[in-house]
Design an enzyme around this catalytic site. Structure first.
Site, short mmCIF file in Angstrom:
data_model
loop_
_atom_site.label_atom_id
_atom_site.label_comp_id
_atom_site.label_asym_id
_atom_site.label_seq_id
_atom_site.Cartn_x
_atom_site.Cartn_y
_atom_site.Cartn_z
NE ARG A 77 -3.30 2.57 2.68
CZ ARG A 77 -3.21 3.41 3.71
NH1 ARG A 77 -2.52 3.10 4.80
NH2 ARG A 77 -3.82 4.59 3.67
CG HIS A 123 -1.17 9.03 3.43
ND1 HIS A 123 -1.29 7.68 3.70
CD2 HIS A 123 -0.75 9.58 4.61
CE1 HIS A 123 -0.95 7.43 4.95
NE2 HIS A 123 -0.61 8.58 5.53
CD GLU A 170 -4.75 7.62 10.10
OE1 GLU A 170 -4.40 8.68 10.66
OE2 GLU A 170 -4.29 6.52 10.42
CG ASN A 299 -4.86 3.53 8.61
OD1 ASN A 299 -4.92 2.53 7.88
ND2 ASN A 299 -4.42 4.70 8.17
CE1 TYR A 301 -1.54 3.67 12.77
CE2 TYR A 301 0.51 2.54 13.32
CZ TYR A 301 -0.28 3.22 12.41
OH TYR A 301 0.19 3.43 11.14
CD GLU A 365 -1.38 3.98 8.04
OE1 GLU A 365 -1.17 4.41 9.20
OE2 GLU A 365 -1.50 4.72 7.06
C1 PNW Z 1 -1.17 7.42 10.77
N1 PNW Z 1 -2.34 10.16 16.56
O1 PNW Z 1 -1.21 8.66 11.38
C2 PNW Z 1 -0.85 7.74 9.33
O2 PNW Z 1 -1.73 7.20 8.39
C3 PNW Z 1 0.58 7.49 8.96
O3 PNW Z 1 0.92 8.38 7.92
C4 PNW Z 1 1.46 7.65 10.18
O4 PNW Z 1 2.81 7.60 9.89
C5 PNW Z 1 1.07 6.53 11.13
O5 PNW Z 1 -0.32 6.57 11.44
C6 PNW Z 1 1.84 6.50 12.43
O6 PNW Z 1 1.56 7.63 13.21
C7 PNW Z 1 -1.49 8.94 12.69
O7 PNW Z 1 -1.83 11.26 16.99
C8 PNW Z 1 -1.05 10.17 13.15
O8 PNW Z 1 -3.04 9.48 17.31
C9 PNW Z 1 -1.34 10.57 14.42
C10 PNW Z 1 -2.06 9.74 15.26
C11 PNW Z 1 -2.48 8.49 14.80
C12 PNW Z 1 -2.20 8.11 13.51
#
Ligand code: PNW
Length: 463
Positions: A77, A123, A170, A299, A301, A365
């Site tokens: 991707r 993006h 996002e 996405n 995390y 992601e």
């Molecule tokens: C995503 N937060 O961004 C993006 O899609 C990517 O480009 C980025 O590198 C990746 O996650 C890792 O951060 C985020 O502040 C940016 O919670 C900020 C946040 C979460 C995701």
């Protein structure tokens, strides 16, 4: 441990984004994006870092494909830099054949190596020309037309080989971080613009999807959808107020996009708090918006524990913590403050999305930046225990959701192929499974590469 497997057409690989990896901002006719301008403005990024060089991938794209091949993936991707393709961005502006050629070569190289391209059209790197001309995402009439024109050009030029399109990555970040807190480009602050921007992102997405379905889908046979982001939100305890707060937090982060797109309306929780600052869709627009995604792109995390209270309207007046009522932490702390490892939350999130939106889910992601990797010696960096733990747990949670809970999860893209430009945090957090030495551009695989590869070899059914 489940002995069941993912289906043999399961899609997996790594993800990147244009501004975070490409560098070469002036090459072959490219003009600046809002991220060039923003990151070159004093005080916006950690250490004054910018994407001028990044991982030099505009030049080293073949090396990247070779790494992907070596890592055993079946998909990759990545995103297009809009201002390489249409340098000024607009529907009456010149098209840049050199930029088009670059992505064509990359796509052909992927396909000839058996790697399926997943392309993100947007993006975050809006052509600066459109920001200057009419305020970018704030101007509904203009941006929707220009975005659809750009998307059409991409479908026309690449749609014979690209069968998986993601309209936006996002939109919450573009809206809130770009136009409310101001920590991302274009750096605006306030409590009104971000609702307008979010609304216009939804419309641009929806009209691009309509165009694809009307003019390309029958002949090209691809799919198109949007990627939204959410940290799973779990009530801090089972008090009714905190349970309610968690749902409100989800509505303000995810529902503000997902509910219009999959259900056709904004969440009531938002309408009641935001009132007339929340734009409305016309009847004709709603017909286009509702049902405008072929899948749920996700996405994610981490997980946040949610408490009622606080006065952050943007968050839906809730507070977040990683500390449980008994004082313990949720999981292993990453280099960035907003991320701790907590895989059960991933499983809960997949179940929630399936139950709420009833769409096949593409995880686009998921990843982990190990604490202090930017200062550790390379021999320690490659031994990335915390990242290995993260992938192991998250992949097993995905497997459980897919096989035990029956959630139709179709893909998994780990973030990221390479260490790269982490936006306002600059080059300090390292999300890559490949270490990048920014002085020499030398790539070194970390141990997680083999762990992820082995996991998929063992957990995808053979045909
Ligand atoms: C995503 N937060 O961004 C993006 O899609 C990517 O480009 C980025 O590198 C990746 O996650 C890792 O951060 C985020 O502040 C940016 O919670 C900020 C946040 C979460 C995701």
């Amino acid at each position: 441990m489940s002995t069941q497997k993912l289906p043999n057409d399961f899609v997996w690989g790594y993800a990147t984004a244009s501004y975070q990896i490409e560098g070469s901002p002036d090459a072959d006719g490219r003009l600046p994006s809002i991220w060039d301008t923003f990151s070159h403005t004093a005080g916006t990024t950690k250490g004054g870092d910018n994407g001028d060089v990044a991982t030099d991938s505009y030049k080293r794209w073949k090396e990247n494909v070779a790494l992907l091949k070596q890592y055993g993936v079946n998909a990759y991707r990545f995103s297009f830099s809009w201002s390489r393709i249409i340098p000024l961005g607009g529907r009456n502006d010149p098209v840049n054949e050199a930029g088009i050629k670059h992505y064509r070569a990359l796509i052909e190289e992927l396909v000839s190596n058996g790697i399926t391209p997943f392309v993100t059209l947007y993006h975050w790197d809006l052509p600066q020309g459109l920001q200057d001309r009419y305020g970018g995402w704030l101007n509904k009439e203009e941006i929707v037309q220009d975005y659809v024109h750009y998307a059409k050009l991409c479908f026309t030029r690449y749609g014979d080989l690209v069968k998986n399109w993601i309209t936006h990555n996002e939109p919450w970040c573009v809206s809130v971080l770009g136009h409310a807190t101001g920590v991302f480009a274009p750096g605006h602050k306030g409590n009104k613009e971000h609702w307008i921007v979010g609304h216009n992102l939804i419309l641009a997405h929806a009209y691009a999807v309509k165009l694809y379905r009307d003019e390309f889908k029958a002949s090209q046979g691809g799919r198109i959808g949007i990627t939204l982001d959410l940290h799973w939100q779990e009530p801090w305890d089972d008090s009714p107020a905190n349970v309610k707060a968690a749902q409100r937090g989800i509505d303000f982060k995810l529902g503000r996009f997902a509910d219009p797109i999959y259900k056709g309306y904004y969440p009531e929780t938002i309408k009641s708090i935001v009132g007339d600052r929340l734009p409305e869709f016309t009847k004709e627009e709603l017909v286009v918006v509702k049902g405008s995604s072929d899948f749920f792109g996700l996405n994610t995390y981490t997980t946040q524990l949610v408490k009622e209270g606080g006065d952050s309207e943007i968050q839906g007046n809730v507070k977040y913590t990683f500390t449980r009522p008994d004082g313990t932490q949720l999981g292993t702390q990453a280099h960035v403050p907003w991320l701790q490892t907590y895989a059960p939350g991933f499983r809960s999130l997949l179940n929630y999305l399936w139950k709420t939106y009833n769409m096949p889910i593409y995880v686009t992601e998921n990843g982990f930046p190990v604490k202090d990797e930017h200062i550790l010696p390379l021999e320690q960096v490659v031994h990335d225990t915390d990242r290995i733990e993260y992938y192991d747990r998250y992949l097993n949670a995905l497997l459980q959701a897919a096989t035990e809970d029956g959630v139709p999860v179709k893909s998994y893209f780990a973030w990221s192929l390479l260490d790269n430009f982490e936006w306002a945090d600059g080059y300090e957090p390292r999300f890559g499974v490949t270490h990048v030495d920014y002085k020499t551009q030398k790539r070194t695989p970390k141990e997680s590469v083999e762990v992820v590869k082995r996991w998929f070899t063992e957990h995808i059914a053979s045909s």
